[in-house]
Design an enzyme around this catalytic site. Sequence first.
Site, PDB file in Angstrom:
ATOM      1  N   PRO A 188       0.725  -1.388   0.300  1.00  5.71           N
ATOM      2  CA  PRO A 188       0.363   0.027   0.123  1.00  5.71           C
ATOM      3  C   PRO A 188       0.527   1.382   0.207  1.00  5.71           C
ATOM      4  CG  PRO A 188       0.031  -0.803   2.229  1.00  5.71           C
ATOM      5  CD  PRO A 188       0.971  -1.583   1.547  1.00  5.71           C
ATOM      6  N   GLU A 189       0.555   2.204  -0.929  1.00  6.70           N
ATOM      7  CA  GLU A 189       1.193   3.480  -0.750  1.00  6.70           C
ATOM      8  C   GLU A 189      -0.264   4.351  -0.029  1.00  6.70           C
ATOM      9  OE1 GLU A 189       2.774   4.555  -4.576  1.00  6.70           O
ATOM     10  OE2 GLU A 189       2.844   2.670  -4.860  1.00  6.70           O
ATOM     11  N   HIS A 234      -1.449 -16.957   7.449  1.00  5.09           N
ATOM     12  CA  HIS A 234      -0.434 -15.555   7.731  1.00  5.09           C
ATOM     13  C   HIS A 234      -1.002 -14.927   8.140  1.00  5.09           C
ATOM     14  CE1 HIS A 234       1.899 -17.521   5.022  1.00  5.09           C
ATOM     15  NE2 HIS A 234       0.743 -17.811   3.894  1.00  5.09           N
ATOM     16  N   ARG A 259       4.395 -11.603   4.045  1.00  5.82           N
ATOM     17  CA  ARG A 259       6.083 -11.165   3.787  1.00  5.82           C
ATOM     18  C   ARG A 259       6.185 -10.739   5.245  1.00  5.82           C
ATOM     19  NH1 ARG A 259       7.568  -8.340  -1.189  1.00  5.82           N
ATOM     20  NH2 ARG A 259       9.879  -9.472  -0.030  1.00  5.82           N
TER      21      ARG A 259
END
Length: 274
Positions: A2-3, A93, A112
């Site tokens: 995300p930006e 996750h 991640r």
Amino acid sequence: MPEMPEVETVRKTLKNLILNKQINDITVHWPKIIKIPPEFEQFIDALKGETIVDIGRRGKFLIIYTEHYALVSHLRMEGKYRLVQNDEPVDKHTHVIFHFTDKTDLRYNDVRKFGTMHLFKIGEEFREAPLCDLGPEPFSEEFTEKYLKDILAKTNRKIKIALLDQKLLVGLGNIYVDEALFRSRIHPERMASSLKPEEIKNLHGEIVKTLLEAVEKGGSTIRSYVNSQGEMGMFQLELYVYGRKGEECKWCGTPLVKIVVGGRGTHYCPNCQK
DNA sequence: AGAGGTTCTCGGGCGC
DNA sequence: TGCGCCCGAGAACCTC
């Protein structure tokens, strides 16, 4: 992932979902996500019994406010928040679970494991990392053409690398920096200090416009991004260069090129951008 | 197999 | 020499 436009969309959707909910307990499956306090048990103890009173944003950081604490959360590449009923099976996750008193869970999922959480007492969140030393918000009065001119004049880096530096300006990431540079016809490898006043003026306008349009469209979904209601963004349909290597430039038809700049995949039109 | 939307840390190099 | 800044490389992790 995300930006700024994606984080802003998460902020709005998450606020609708969890405002006024009370935290009953917290489960931490991957303690390294939590940077402050140093021991995750302190994180749990502090937030037990707290109620969500607001959700803010600074750059790409979400700030979840309770009555006494500010939880500063960065999603990095793949972090996601989802609200689910507490009897739903836990995904492998999912690393942090906020159990609310109404039998719903806020689950932080991050393939991640790059995401971070910092907990501060309210009022202390801007005094140290990660929120101190950030540049201005792109939609703020502080972000003027003159400000952009001044910071670009002072650096020896390529324009793309400078614009990604959150100490100079928050919000731009790899997608929107490529898009803003294309829209202002500036080659990503130009030295920042070499831009002419006219180019800086265009760049300033295109940074703001690109981010505004992306916020309106709920961000861009490239691979995995969804907001906290599980909805995709729509701005990926508006992209001129990001992820379009080999495809035709929408302006001139020239095949778009992908190179590496500062270790980041970089997309541009060799004809339009000089 | 290597790249992927992010940013932190660590050295080296430079100027004062 | 020392300090501070600036910059580039590598690392953190998993999936396709």
